[in-house]
Enzyme design. Structure first.
Site, short mmCIF file in Angstrom:
data_model
loop_
_atom_site.label_atom_id
_atom_site.label_comp_id
_atom_site.label_asym_id
_atom_site.label_seq_id
_atom_site.Cartn_x
_atom_site.Cartn_y
_atom_site.Cartn_z
NE ARG A 51 -7.57 20.49 89.64
CZ ARG A 51 -7.93 21.09 90.78
NH1 ARG A 51 -9.19 21.40 91.00
NH2 ARG A 51 -7.03 21.40 91.68
NE ARG A 57 -20.15 16.43 86.07
CZ ARG A 57 -19.12 16.42 86.92
NH1 ARG A 57 -18.18 17.35 86.86
NH2 ARG A 57 -19.02 15.46 87.81
NE ARG A 88 -15.52 15.82 91.89
CZ ARG A 88 -16.64 15.11 91.84
NH1 ARG A 88 -17.27 14.77 92.95
NH2 ARG A 88 -17.16 14.76 90.68
CE LYS A 90 -23.97 10.46 91.75
NZ LYS A 90 -23.76 11.93 91.73
NE ARG A 146 -25.27 11.29 85.41
CZ ARG A 146 -24.15 10.94 86.05
NH1 ARG A 146 -23.90 9.71 86.35
NH2 ARG A 146 -23.29 11.87 86.42
P1 AMP Z 1 -19.93 10.84 87.05
O1 AMP Z 1 -18.59 10.24 87.24
O2 AMP Z 1 -21.05 9.98 87.55
O3 AMP Z 1 -20.02 12.26 87.54
O4 AMP Z 1 -20.16 10.94 85.45
C1 AMP Z 1 -19.32 11.72 84.64
C2 AMP Z 1 -19.96 11.92 83.28
O5 AMP Z 1 -20.12 10.65 82.64
C3 AMP Z 1 -21.35 12.54 83.30
O6 AMP Z 1 -21.30 13.96 83.37
C4 AMP Z 1 -21.91 12.04 81.98
O7 AMP Z 1 -21.38 12.76 80.88
C5 AMP Z 1 -21.35 10.62 81.91
N1 AMP Z 1 -22.25 9.63 82.57
C6 AMP Z 1 -21.98 8.88 83.68
N2 AMP Z 1 -23.00 8.07 83.98
C7 AMP Z 1 -23.95 8.31 83.04
C8 AMP Z 1 -25.26 7.81 82.82
N3 AMP Z 1 -25.80 6.87 83.64
N4 AMP Z 1 -25.95 8.28 81.75
C9 AMP Z 1 -25.43 9.21 80.92
N5 AMP Z 1 -24.21 9.74 81.08
C10 AMP Z 1 -23.47 9.30 82.13
#
Ligand code: AMP
Length: 226
Positions: free
Chosen positions: A168, A180, A135, A21, A96
């Site tokens: 990281r 996740r 990564r 993404k 989400r």
């Molecule tokens: P990401 O960078 O999108 O993988 O997000 C990293 C972490 O941030 C996720 O595992 C969640 O803990 C939190 N997070 C990011 N976006 C959201 C969202 N829209 N709703 C809830 N938690 C989020």
């Protein structure tokens, strides 16, 4: 940035961690002049800045859980109120949950807008654990690398900018990636049906090359936002 979109485009990228993404959102940003809006990046910035939202989110993020809708919506609305998003946005990692999707629908309809396209990146779960757990990125320019699949040509130096510091994410390890992924299937995957009902769902096979996926996404965005 050669091409432009004529309406205020709202593109949603749906997909589990590791689906690409962020990479694809950055490419669409450059190509169409849209603004990538990653709630994960906004939350990491809040954690680094030590804001109340960041302090509340830190432990949840490290465990791979979902931060509360209240906190996420607050930082998203704050970001959406800035003027630079005029051409439109690519939402990366938001919504989400069903509550976030409803809040987004309300926020957009209040501005006379709607979702232009919600694109589901379809990938294989086990491959995602491997991608995420290996990564890392250049600390200077953000170029992405992987322990086995994409190492810098010269060990310890970024291919793109020559930087020698790498970072990281704290949550990019196999155990947290599994959590996740679980959260994705439990809370986020059901949104695919929501956007299908709204008539804006598109699906893309995201196991191919970055370039092939970018081409498929570009075509969808062009059609949805022209
Ligand atoms: P990401 O960078 O999108 O993988 O997000 C990293 C972490 O941030 C996720 O595992 C969640 O803990 C939190 N997070 C990011 N976006 C959201 C969202 N829209 N709703 C809830 N938690 C989020």
């Amino acid at each position: 940035m050669g091409e432009t979109v004529t309406t205020q485009a709202v593109i949603i990228l749906l997909g589990p961690p590791g689906a690409g993404k962020g990479t694809q959102a950055r490419m669409l940003e450059e190509r169409f002049g849209l603004v990538q809006l990653s709630t994960g990046d906004l939350l990491r910035a809040a954690v680094a800045a030590g804001t109340p939202a960041g302090l509340a989110a830190k432990a949840v993020m490290e465990a791979g859980g979902l931060v509360s809708d209240e906190i996420v919506l607050e930082i998203l609305e704050d970001r959406m109120s800035r003027p630079d998003i005029r051409a439109g946005v690519i939402l990366d990692g938001f919504p989400r949950t069903a509550g976030q999707a409803q809040a987004l629908d309300r926020l957009l309809s209040g501005r006379g807008l709607g979702v232009s396209a919600a694109i589901s990146l379809e990938v294989d779960d086990e491959a995602m654990i491997d991608r995420v757990a290996g990564r890392y990125a250049c600390a200077d320019c953000g170029e992405g690398y992987h322990d086995t699949h994409k190492r810098p040509a010269r060990a310890g130096a970024c291919d793109k900018c020559g930087g020698t510091a790498f970072r990281r994410r704290a949550d990019d390890n196999a155990e947290t990636a599994r959590e996740r992924l679980r959260a994705y299937h439990a809370e986020t995957a059901p949104l695919i049906a929501h956007y299908d009902k709204l008539g804006v769902l598109r699906t893309v096979d995201a196991m191919g090359s970055i370039a092939a996926i970018a081409t498929a996404l570009g075509t969808i965005v062009q059609r949805a936002a022209a």
